[in-house]
Design a protein around this motif. Structure first.
Motif, PDB file in Angstrom:
ATOM      1  N   ILE A  64       0.813  -1.227   0.000  1.00  0.00           N
ATOM      2  CA  ILE A  64       0.000   0.000   0.000  1.00  0.00           C
ATOM      3  C   ILE A  64       0.842   1.272   0.000  1.00  0.00           C
ATOM      4  O   ILE A  64       0.293   2.366   0.049  1.00  0.00           O
ATOM      5  CB  ILE A  64      -0.950   0.024   1.224  1.00  0.00           C
ATOM      6  N   GLU A  65       2.169   1.137  -0.094  1.00  0.00           N
ATOM      7  CA  GLU A  65       3.018   2.316   0.056  1.00  0.00           C
ATOM      8  C   GLU A  65       2.820   3.345  -1.052  1.00  0.00           C
ATOM      9  O   GLU A  65       3.054   4.541  -0.847  1.00  0.00           O
ATOM     10  CB  GLU A  65       4.487   1.904   0.118  1.00  0.00           C
ATOM     11  N   ASP A  66       2.369   2.919  -2.240  1.00  0.00           N
ATOM     12  CA  ASP A  66       2.184   3.863  -3.337  1.00  0.00           C
ATOM     13  C   ASP A  66       0.737   4.344  -3.449  1.00  0.00           C
ATOM     14  O   ASP A  66       0.349   4.977  -4.429  1.00  0.00           O
ATOM     15  CB  ASP A  66       2.603   3.231  -4.663  1.00  0.00           C
ATOM     16  N   SER A  67      -0.061   4.076  -2.429  1.00  0.00           N
ATOM     17  CA  SER A  67      -1.471   4.437  -2.462  1.00  0.00           C
ATOM     18  C   SER A  67      -1.684   5.804  -1.815  1.00  0.00           C
ATOM     19  O   SER A  67      -1.315   6.019  -0.660  1.00  0.00           O
ATOM     20  CB  SER A  67      -2.301   3.374  -1.716  1.00  0.00           C
ATOM     21  N   LYS A 127      -1.686   6.808   2.262  1.00  0.00           N
ATOM     22  CA  LYS A 127      -0.745   7.858   2.635  1.00  0.00           C
ATOM     23  C   LYS A 127      -1.471   9.016   3.316  1.00  0.00           C
ATOM     24  O   LYS A 127      -1.053   9.498   4.384  1.00  0.00           O
ATOM     25  CB  LYS A 127      -0.004   8.356   1.401  1.00  0.00           C
ATOM     26  N   ASP A 128      -2.566   9.456   2.706  1.00  0.00           N
ATOM     27  CA  ASP A 128      -3.338  10.555   3.294  1.00  0.00           C
ATOM     28  C   ASP A 128      -3.920  10.164   4.641  1.00  0.00           C
ATOM     29  O   ASP A 128      -3.974  10.977   5.574  1.00  0.00           O
ATOM     30  CB  ASP A 128      -4.475  10.965   2.346  1.00  0.00           C
ATOM     31  N   ASP A 185      -7.941   1.714  -4.539  1.00  0.00           N
ATOM     32  CA  ASP A 185      -6.895   1.760  -3.523  1.00  0.00           C
ATOM     33  C   ASP A 185      -7.002   0.608  -2.526  1.00  0.00           C
ATOM     34  O   ASP A 185      -6.020   0.286  -1.845  1.00  0.00           O
ATOM     35  CB  ASP A 185      -6.953   3.082  -2.739  1.00  0.00           C
ATOM     36  N   HIS A 186      -8.170   0.015  -2.426  1.00  0.00           N
ATOM     37  CA  HIS A 186      -8.394  -1.043  -1.437  1.00  0.00           C
ATOM     38  C   HIS A 186      -8.121  -2.443  -1.991  1.00  0.00           C
ATOM     39  O   HIS A 186      -8.291  -3.424  -1.268  1.00  0.00           O
ATOM     40  CB  HIS A 186      -9.832  -0.977  -0.922  1.00  0.00           C
TER      41      HIS A 186
END
Length: 396
Positions: free
Chosen positions: A197-200, A204-205, A275-276
């Motif tokens: 999930i690091e590039d999501s 991040k937000d 994103d999920h």
């Protein structure tokens, strides 16, 4: 039989890419007593990733290089030469196409001990090609010719009985699991999910909003190839129901065809929810992927004995399964069982396990691993196959 003359078993399978039957065959051949048994393998298609691993272990693998679902004169001629030249004591075929071809060419080659191995407990034939439907029907007509038909579940045996199979002998042997390969891995779990999930921008937000408190979402996994029987449609419908109540969830999917290049699959995912979801495709590190999950699931409307559920349980991961095949029996009281094709029930079962909290899921996971150890540990299952093969040649 003396130890200096092992029983030669030729296994014949449709493909040697990653899949439940292929993994079962690999585990079996890797663990059988080599002083009593000599194993070799024929793939109707190519060598595949599983075939490559077999060869590394010294297991002879032959590929006929026929296109998936099609016969070629060159491939059939090679099959004839292999069986006629090698003349194994036992020909063990896996899956319908191999069952049919193995029976025809095995009998023509004079092989007396032919065994079939069938894996699923239900097939909606309308979902498959006309050629597959004919293969299935021909197998049911010819099913009295093999010495024994092996299934991996009681439900699979009943389905094939109802479909017209009339073998001389049924033998139910469940799948087995290597507890040294599939095991809990707490250290890898958090880092693996974080990598996914690091590039999501969403995660991040969320971390920034909550000042880093959201280290990792709840991970729900579904490891299955893209196939109508696996019912990814129900999985995604349930996922969207759950996301309406809980956004701290990441759905991890792996298997052949489970990629962002699969437009039919992408059409099932709502754009604002991408994103999920993580679509990992076919993976060679399934033990790592499985151990990283908080919840695993099987959503199929037709299964015999799903490897992915046993593997997850061995990793200490509680499971939600549809009530098909022997899935409910495998899980026992260590997970949740829901009706097939019911996204509402599936989402509710996921929510129930999430609401248990980490401690509650951990307790279920520990019970799940014990259940695999007590009933489906690999050496127990290998022993059943070995006794079957010895009995076929009068050495039981």
């Amino acid at each position: 039989m003396s130890r200096d003359k092992p029983i030669h078993i030729m296994h014949m399978i449709t493909t040697l890419n990653i899949g439940g039957a292929e993994k079962t065959l690999f585990n079996l051949l890797s663990s059988m007593d080599k002083s009593f048994f000599l194993n070799s393998v024929i793939s109707l298609t190519d060598i595949g990733s599983v075939g490559q691993e077999m060869m590394k272990k010294g297991i002879p693998v032959y590929s006929l290089n026929m296109p998936n679902g099609r016969l070629t004169f060159t491939g059939m001629a090679m099959l004839w030469r292999l069986l006629s030249t090698i003349r194994p004591v036992i020909l063990q075929t896996w899956l319908y196409h191999s069952d049919l071809l193995g029976l025809i060419f095995g009998r023509l080659s004079g092989i007396k001990n032919i065994c079939w191995n069938i894996r699923c407990s239900y097939m909606k034939l309308d979902d498959y090609r006309v050629s597959t439907r004919w293969v299935f029907k021909l197998c049911s007509i010819l099913s009295s010719i093999p010495k024994v038909v092996v299934t991996n579940s009681l439900e699979a045996r009943q389905f094939h009985r109802d479909s017209g199979y009339r073998p001389n002998q049924w033998k139910v042997i469940p799948n087995g699991f290597d507890l040294n390969q599939f095991k809990p891995d707490v250290q890898t779990k958090a880092s693996f999910i974080s990598e996914l999930i690091e590039d999501s921008s969403f995660w991040k937000d969320k971390r920034e909003t909550e000042r880093g408190k959201c280290l990792a979402p709840i991970s729900i996994g579904f490891v299955a190839r893209c196939d109508p029987m696996k019912d990814h449609s129900t999985f995604f419908k349930a996922a969207f129901l759950l996301l309406q109540e809980n956004k701290d969830v990441c759905f991890i999917l792996a298997g052949k065809g489970i990629t962002e290049e699969n437009n039919k699959l992408l059409a099932l995912i709502q754009d604002n929810q991408m994103d999920h979801f993580r679509l990992l495709g076919e993976r060679s590190d399934i033990p790592k992927v499985t151990a990283a999950l908080d919840i695993a699931c099987s959503v199929s409307h037709g299964e015999g004995f799903p490897n992915t559920i046993g593997e997850a349980m061995a990793c200490g991961v509680p499971c939600v399964v549809t009530d098909v095949g022997d899935s409910a029996m495998i899980v026992g009281g260590t997970g949740r069982v829901v009706p097939p094709r019911n996204p509402e029930a599936l989402a509710a079962a996921w929510k129930a396990l999430i609401d248990l909290g980490e401690e509650g899921r951990s307790a279920l996971g520990e019970a799940a691993r014990r259940r695999i150890q007590e009933h489906f540990e690999l050496s127990r299952i290998v022993g059943q196959y070995e006794r079957l093969y010895r009995s076929l040649v009068g050495k039981d």
